[in-house]
Write an enzyme that holds these catalytic residues in place. Structure first.
Site, PDB file in Angstrom:
ATOM      1  N   ASP A  13     -11.674  -4.107   5.786  1.00  0.00           N
ATOM      2  CA  ASP A  13     -10.985  -3.761   4.564  1.00  0.00           C
ATOM      3  C   ASP A  13     -11.482  -4.770   3.516  1.00  0.00           C
ATOM      4  O   ASP A  13     -12.049  -5.817   3.880  1.00  0.00           O
ATOM      5  CB  ASP A  13      -9.468  -3.898   4.780  1.00  0.00           C
ATOM      6  CG  ASP A  13      -8.700  -3.660   3.506  1.00  0.00           C
ATOM      7  OD1 ASP A  13      -9.017  -2.698   2.789  1.00  0.00           O
ATOM      8  OD2 ASP A  13      -7.791  -4.465   3.218  1.00  0.00           O
ATOM      9  N   ASP A  15      -9.775  -5.367  -0.161  1.00  0.00           N
ATOM     10  CA  ASP A  15      -8.726  -5.996  -0.973  1.00  0.00           C
ATOM     11  C   ASP A  15      -7.694  -6.681  -0.075  1.00  0.00           C
ATOM     12  O   ASP A  15      -7.045  -6.028   0.741  1.00  0.00           O
ATOM     13  CB  ASP A  15      -8.039  -4.937  -1.840  1.00  0.00           C
ATOM     14  CG  ASP A  15      -9.025  -4.214  -2.753  1.00  0.00           C
ATOM     15  OD1 ASP A  15      -9.764  -4.893  -3.468  1.00  0.00           O
ATOM     16  OD2 ASP A  15      -9.058  -2.966  -2.739  1.00  0.00           O
TER      17      ASP A  15
HETATM   18  C1  BG6 Z   1      -7.012  -0.412  -1.566  1.00  0.00           C
HETATM   19  C2  BG6 Z   1      -5.954  -1.303  -2.156  1.00  0.00           C
HETATM   20  O1  BG6 Z   1      -8.047  -1.194  -1.058  1.00  0.00           O
HETATM   21  O2  BG6 Z   1      -7.535   0.472  -2.535  1.00  0.00           O
HETATM   22  C3  BG6 Z   1      -4.882  -0.465  -2.855  1.00  0.00           C
HETATM   23  O3  BG6 Z   1      -5.364  -2.081  -1.119  1.00  0.00           O
HETATM   24  C4  BG6 Z   1      -5.529   0.478  -3.856  1.00  0.00           C
HETATM   25  O4  BG6 Z   1      -3.993  -1.343  -3.496  1.00  0.00           O
HETATM   26  C5  BG6 Z   1      -6.586   1.327  -3.147  1.00  0.00           C
HETATM   27  O5  BG6 Z   1      -4.542   1.324  -4.443  1.00  0.00           O
HETATM   28  C6  BG6 Z   1      -7.292   2.301  -4.076  1.00  0.00           C
HETATM   29  O6  BG6 Z   1      -8.079   1.602  -4.996  1.00  0.00           O
HETATM   30  P1  BG6 Z   1      -8.831   2.235  -6.251  1.00  0.00           P
HETATM   31  O7  BG6 Z   1      -9.642   1.070  -6.747  1.00  0.00           O
HETATM   32  O8  BG6 Z   1      -9.685   3.364  -5.771  1.00  0.00           O
HETATM   33  O9  BG6 Z   1      -7.776   2.678  -7.205  1.00  0.00           O
HETATM   34 MG    MG Z   2      -6.216  -4.509   1.966  1.00  0.00          MG
END
Ligand code: BG6
Ligand code: MG
Length: 227
Positions: A13, A15
């Site tokens: 993962d 984030d």
């Molecule tokens: C995930 C995050 O990696 O990505 C979430 O943990 C986020 O918080 C999700 O909503 C979607 O991200 P994005 O950048 O496509 O809006």
């Molecule tokens: Mg995460």
């Protein structure tokens, strides 16, 4: 539980595991929740971790009892607004936001010839990895736009192994989110949960923070489960 020697790949993962960008996602959603009049709580923040953009918006609206207050077009607008909030926060992103020990861990597994893939729900993840200077370590990245189901569905981690040509039991997935740990487990891989062990109790291995994520600690954890 698998043996450490069976492991051939790591599926990450992004984030909250590689970089502290999960706090940026939370802040950007918090800004939108305030605008929508939905009370922001730690519980909501934990539920949203790892969940894709539209699913997150629907969870926030449901949490605030507002699921039927917006048309699909309005929801697309709201999700775009959250992404604008997020991109503003990303402007200053650089290597300094890599979480402690993660660059060293990724270098170490690459040096030991493990295969590495990315299983982030974020459509911004390629850009974030580039900004962090870590993109070159990844043999493959799952494109979340091609998935039918988001985390906690196993699809993204199933694909994370497939893109490396590995079987699920040969892979370890690393997550900071409850939804992500469920996805790894559903894919039949070994799950490492990073963060609060009470929240991430479904993980096969728990580490309190990223500094503890090392090959030696993972080997110890897998060996001790077998005894
Ligand atoms: C995930 C995050 O990696 O990505 C979430 O943990 C986020 O918080 C999700 O909503 C979607 O991200 P994005 O950048 O496509 O809006
Ligand atoms: Mg995460």
């Amino acid at each position: 539980m698998v043996k450490f020697e069976q492991i051939k790949g790591f599926i990450f993962d992004l984030d909250g595991v590689i970089a502290n960008t999960s706090t940026y996602h939370a802040e950007a959603w918090h800004q939108l929740a305030d605008k929508l009049g939905v009370t922001w709580t730690d519980d909501l923040a934990n539920q949203l971790k790892g969940v894709g953009r539209m699913d997150s918006l629907n969870m926030i609206l449901e949490y605030g009892g507002k699921l039927n207050d917006y048309t699909e077009d309005e929801k697309i607008q709201l999700a775009a607004e959250k992404n604008d909030n997020y991109l503003k926060l990303l402007e200053t992103l650089d290597k300094s936001q890599i979480l402690p020990g993660m660059e060293e861990f990724i270098e170490d597994i690459a040096d030991h010839n493990y295969l590495i893939s990315l299983a982030s729900s974020s459509k911004n993840s390629p850009r974030v990895l580039e900004k962090l200077g870590l993109s070159q370590y990844f043999n493959a990245k799952v494109d979340p736009a091609t998935l039918k189901h988001g985390k906690p569905d196993p699809e993204i981690y199933v694909r994370g192994a497939e893109v490396l040509n590995l079987r699920p039991e040969e892979c370890i997935g690393l997550e900071d989110a409850i939804a992500g740990v469920k996805s790894i487990n559903g894919a039949g891989e070994t799950s490492v949960g990073i963060g609060d062990a009470n929240l991430l109790h479904e993980a096969d291995i728990n580490f309190a923070n990223t500094s503890e994520v090392t090959l030696a600690n993972i080997k110890d954890a897998l060996d001790s489960v077998r005894v």
